[in-house]
Design a protein around this motif. Structure first.
Motif, PDB file in Angstrom:
ATOM      1  N   ASP A 124     -11.821  -6.968   1.147  1.00 19.09           N
ATOM      2  CA  ASP A 124     -11.730  -5.512   1.192  1.00 19.09           C
ATOM      3  C   ASP A 124     -10.304  -5.009   1.403  1.00 19.09           C
ATOM      4  OD1 ASP A 124     -12.845  -2.956   1.089  1.00 19.09           O
ATOM      5  OD2 ASP A 124     -12.973  -2.829   3.271  1.00 19.09           O
ATOM      6  N   THR A 125      -9.387  -5.897   1.725  1.00 20.91           N
ATOM      7  CA  THR A 125      -8.013  -5.476   2.002  1.00 20.91           C
ATOM      8  C   THR A 125      -7.031  -6.212   1.095  1.00 20.91           C
ATOM      9  OG1 THR A 125      -7.724  -7.151   3.717  1.00 20.91           O
ATOM     10  CG2 THR A 125      -8.523  -5.011   4.430  1.00 20.91           C
ATOM     11  N   ILE A 126      -5.864  -5.628   0.952  1.00 18.21           N
ATOM     12  CA  ILE A 126      -4.780  -6.253   0.223  1.00 18.21           C
ATOM     13  C   ILE A 126      -3.507  -6.103   1.047  1.00 18.21           C
ATOM     14  CG2 ILE A 126      -5.796  -5.822  -2.046  1.00 18.21           C
ATOM     15  CD1 ILE A 126      -3.837  -3.534  -2.388  1.00 18.21           C
ATOM     16  N   LYS A 136      -8.483  -1.683  -0.253  1.00 13.87           N
ATOM     17  CA  LYS A 136      -8.426  -1.577  -1.711  1.00 13.87           C
ATOM     18  C   LYS A 136      -8.664  -0.145  -2.182  1.00 13.87           C
ATOM     19  CE  LYS A 136      -9.711  -6.167  -3.287  1.00 13.87           C
ATOM     20  NZ  LYS A 136     -10.716  -6.945  -4.031  1.00 13.87           N
ATOM     21  N   SER A 137      -9.434   0.604  -1.423  1.00 16.78           N
ATOM     22  CA  SER A 137      -9.743   1.978  -1.823  1.00 16.78           C
ATOM     23  C   SER A 137      -8.524   2.890  -1.753  1.00 16.78           C
ATOM     24  CB  SER A 137     -10.869   2.540  -0.959  1.00 16.78           C
ATOM     25  OG  SER A 137     -10.480   2.550   0.397  1.00 16.78           O
ATOM     26  N   ALA A 138      -7.428   2.430  -1.139  1.00 12.67           N
ATOM     27  CA  ALA A 138      -6.208   3.238  -1.058  1.00 12.67           C
ATOM     28  C   ALA A 138      -5.344   3.100  -2.302  1.00 12.67           C
ATOM     29  CB  ALA A 138      -5.402   2.832   0.176  1.00 12.67           C
ATOM     30  N   ILE A 139      -5.782   2.336  -3.284  1.00 16.51           N
ATOM     31  CA  ILE A 139      -5.036   2.156  -4.531  1.00 16.51           C
ATOM     32  C   ILE A 139      -5.456   3.242  -5.511  1.00 16.51           C
ATOM     33  CG2 ILE A 139      -4.560   0.593  -6.451  1.00 16.51           C
ATOM     34  CD1 ILE A 139      -3.504  -0.355  -3.735  1.00 16.51           C
ATOM     35  N   ALA A 140      -4.456   3.952  -6.054  1.00 18.56           N
ATOM     36  CA  ALA A 140      -4.747   5.028  -7.001  1.00 18.56           C
ATOM     37  C   ALA A 140      -4.505   4.595  -8.450  1.00 18.56           C
ATOM     38  CB  ALA A 140      -3.891   6.245  -6.687  1.00 18.56           C
TER      39      ALA A 140
END
Length: 103
Positions: A73-75, A91-95
């Protein structure tokens, strides 16, 4: 007696029209609001599934960085030319993703 039958028939017809209007409004809401949002979510999930180490990413906060490590879930993203600036993020913070092969 004829007046009672006419009133009952028009009330039943009005109920059918009301149900038809509700169905049309719900269908309109689905095609205008829900369906495009689901398409965008699928597109974002496909983009994140293709994420690989070495890709250049744009975060939702506007920072560009290089992906160093990927977990479930993280990078971990490296920002700037300073090799010590590595930040773990979801990962959800990547646009947006730019593939390293594109250059």
């Amino acid at each position: 007696m004829g007046i009672l039958l006419t009133t009952e028939t028009s009330a039943a017809g009005g109920g059918i029209v009301m149900i038809l209007y509700i169905v049309i409004i719900v269908a309109f809401m689905y095609f205008i609001m829900i369906r495009p949002q689901r398409k965008e979510q699928k597109k974002m999930a496909a983009m994140l599934a293709e994420l690989a180490v070495g890709d250049c990413v744009l975060t939702t906060s506007g920072f560009y960085g290089i992906v160093i490590d990927i977990t479930d879930d993280t990078i971990i993203v490296e920002f700037g030319s300073n090799k010590n600036c590595r930040i773990p993020m979801q990962k959800s913070a990547i646009a947006q993703i730019e593939k390293a092969d594109a250059e």
